[in-house]
Motif scaffolding. Structure first.
Motif, short mmCIF file in Angstrom:
data_model
loop_
_atom_site.label_atom_id
_atom_site.label_comp_id
_atom_site.label_asym_id
_atom_site.label_seq_id
_atom_site.Cartn_x
_atom_site.Cartn_y
_atom_site.Cartn_z
N LYS A 1 -7.25 -11.74 -2.23
CA LYS A 1 -5.44 -11.31 -2.12
C LYS A 1 -4.52 -12.36 -3.24
O LYS A 1 -5.28 -13.24 -2.47
CB LYS A 1 -5.09 -10.34 -0.67
CG LYS A 1 -5.83 -9.81 0.37
CD LYS A 1 -5.14 -9.26 1.22
CE LYS A 1 -5.18 -8.18 2.14
NZ LYS A 1 -4.23 -8.03 3.23
N ILE B 1 -5.35 -6.85 -14.91
CA ILE B 1 -5.76 -7.28 -13.55
C ILE B 1 -7.63 -6.98 -13.54
O ILE B 1 -8.31 -6.65 -14.17
CB ILE B 1 -5.83 -6.28 -12.22
CG1 ILE B 1 -4.65 -5.94 -11.92
CG2 ILE B 1 -6.73 -7.00 -10.87
CD1 ILE B 1 -4.05 -5.15 -11.10
N VAL C 1 -2.57 -1.71 -4.97
CA VAL C 1 -1.84 -2.52 -5.15
C VAL C 1 -0.35 -2.15 -4.04
O VAL C 1 -0.68 -1.00 -4.43
CB VAL C 1 -0.97 -2.26 -6.37
CG1 VAL C 1 0.27 -3.29 -7.07
CG2 VAL C 1 -2.32 -2.94 -7.50
N GLU D 1 -3.75 2.32 -6.98
CA GLU D 1 -5.14 1.65 -7.09
C GLU D 1 -5.56 1.87 -8.81
O GLU D 1 -4.67 2.66 -9.28
CB GLU D 1 -5.95 2.57 -5.59
CG GLU D 1 -5.72 2.62 -4.31
CD GLU D 1 -7.13 3.34 -3.63
OE1 GLU D 1 -7.51 3.30 -4.20
OE2 GLU D 1 -6.59 3.08 -2.49
N ALA E 1 -8.60 -2.26 -6.73
CA ALA E 1 -7.57 -3.42 -6.55
C ALA E 1 -6.46 -1.91 -6.05
O ALA E 1 -5.71 -1.35 -6.84
CB ALA E 1 -6.57 -4.00 -7.96
N ASN F 1 -0.32 -12.20 -4.72
CA ASN F 1 0.58 -12.41 -5.01
C ASN F 1 1.56 -12.82 -6.00
O ASN F 1 0.99 -13.76 -6.23
CB ASN F 1 1.77 -12.03 -3.44
CG ASN F 1 1.38 -11.87 -2.67
OD1 ASN F 1 0.42 -12.65 -1.47
ND2 ASN F 1 2.32 -10.45 -2.01
N TYR G 1 4.92 -7.99 -6.02
CA TYR G 1 3.54 -7.17 -6.08
C TYR G 1 2.81 -8.22 -5.15
O TYR G 1 2.38 -9.39 -5.59
CB TYR G 1 3.45 -6.89 -7.26
CG TYR G 1 4.22 -6.03 -7.97
CD1 TYR G 1 3.50 -4.21 -8.20
CD2 TYR G 1 5.05 -5.99 -8.01
CE1 TYR G 1 4.23 -3.92 -8.46
CE2 TYR G 1 6.27 -5.08 -9.10
CZ TYR G 1 5.53 -3.74 -8.98
OH TYR G 1 6.63 -2.60 -9.87
N GLN G 2 1.82 -7.33 -4.63
CA GLN G 2 0.25 -7.85 -4.14
C GLN G 2 -0.51 -7.08 -4.63
O GLN G 2 -0.82 -6.00 -4.57
CB GLN G 2 0.67 -8.08 -2.05
CG GLN G 2 -0.88 -8.16 -2.37
CD GLN G 2 -0.51 -8.23 -0.43
OE1 GLN G 2 0.47 -8.96 0.44
NE2 GLN G 2 -1.83 -7.52 0.56
N ILE G 3 -1.70 -7.59 -4.80
CA ILE G 3 -2.96 -7.49 -5.21
C ILE G 3 -3.65 -6.97 -3.93
O ILE G 3 -4.58 -8.55 -4.35
CB ILE G 3 -3.71 -6.97 -6.27
CG1 ILE G 3 -2.25 -7.09 -7.73
CG2 ILE G 3 -4.93 -7.08 -7.08
CD1 ILE G 3 -2.81 -7.40 -9.07
N LEU H 1 -2.64 -2.04 -14.52
CA LEU H 1 -1.90 -2.13 -13.66
C LEU H 1 -0.28 -1.07 -14.55
O LEU H 1 0.15 -2.07 -15.02
CB LEU H 1 -1.92 -2.75 -12.90
CG LEU H 1 -0.47 -2.34 -11.84
CD1 LEU H 1 -0.82 -0.89 -10.53
CD2 LEU H 1 -0.09 -3.52 -10.98
N LYS I 1 4.01 -2.82 -3.54
CA LYS I 1 5.08 -3.16 -4.27
C LYS I 1 6.33 -3.42 -3.27
O LYS I 1 6.87 -2.65 -2.16
CB LYS I 1 5.81 -2.47 -5.64
CG LYS I 1 7.03 -2.62 -5.51
CD LYS I 1 7.53 -1.49 -6.90
CE LYS I 1 9.10 -2.14 -7.68
NZ LYS I 1 9.88 -1.88 -6.67
#
Length: 254
Positions: free
Chosen positions: A247, A168, A197, A206, A195, A249, A229-231, A221, A199
């Motif tokens: 943000k 990341i 995260v 985190e 970050a 995805n 996934y979303q960060i 990560l 799922k």
């Protein structure tokens, strides 16, 4: 019909004859940093009559971010002017014939929509009474955060994720574009950057992002399963209360 047009034209000329040119300097200043200028694309400024919504002036701030020593390192006494002739600002020139209550709207930075702040204030403008020098300074809080890795909606094979984890990486600067680095003027040691995260829509992990070089924050990560996934990367400086968020995805596939 021609007479009506003529009367309207004469009325307009009469009104303008009584209007007085009035100058207003507007500047956008990043929270805990310098002025927003051409190096990051500037801030968009709108000066609007609050009574009827009419736009009296509109444009972008241009110029430099200002004198670093004066703005950031020197103690400021009352009436200390922080800007000079090169410092970024927008000079609004309006014609008014009576005191006018205006709203000053600032969108900054104009070219970074993911980090844009809409800030505003209101003042009275009085005909012929110019407001120059620093003028009206509108504070722009936040950080400009760009997540560089992974990319938005990137599809990543699960077997391509290294044992050390998925990298990341984010680029973070102040809202004026000023650089962030360890032990620098804008010291990353004072910042918490993580970050968060998710799922498949649920909280996952985190990751703390470290600052190995100027403006660059990195972390790894660990991922063992495919999914959506979303960060969310955030930056927080507890000393100033400044915050910023970005943000993206991405998809891990089998």
């Amino acid at each position: 019909m021609k007479k009506s047009i003529l009367l309207l034209a004469l009325l307009s000329i009469c009104i303008n004859a009584f209007a007085t040119e009035t100058k207003l300097m507007v500047r956008a200043k990043a929270k805990d940093a310098k002025f927003v200028g051409g190096s990051i694309g500037g801030a968009h400024v709108i000066v609007r009559n609050t009574l009827n919504g009419q736009i009296l002036a509109e444009g972008e701030t241009t110029g430099s971010t200002g004198n670093t020593d004066l703005i950031m390192r020197s103690p400021h006494e009352r009436y200390t002017q922080l800007s000079d002739e090169k410092t970024a600002g927008f000079l609004a020139i309006v014609d008014i014939d009576e005191p006018t209550f205006v709203q000053i709207e600032v969108v900054s930075p104009i070219n970074k929509k993911n980090a844009q702040i809409h800030a505003s204030t209101q003042i009275w403008l009085i005909p012929g009474k110019d407001i120059l020098g620093d003028g009206v300074v509108v504070e722009i809080p936040g950080f400009v955060i760009d997540i560089l890795k992974p990319n938005t909606h990137q599809y990543i094979p699960l077997d391509a994720v290294p044992d050390s984890g998925l990298l990341i990486e984010a680029n973070i600067v102040m809202m004026c574009g000023c650089p962030i680095q360890k032990d620098g003027l804008w010291d990353s040691n004072l910042m918490e950057v993580k970050a968060m995260v998710k799922k498949d829509g649920e909280a996952f992990k985190e990751v703390t992002l470290n600052n190995p070089e100027q403006n660059t924050f990195k972390g790894n990560l660990e991922i063992e399963e495919a999914g959506y996934y979303q960060i969310t990367v955030y930056a927080f400086n507890s000393k100033t209360g400044n915050t910023g968020v970005e943000k993206i995805n991405y998809v891990i596939r089998e």
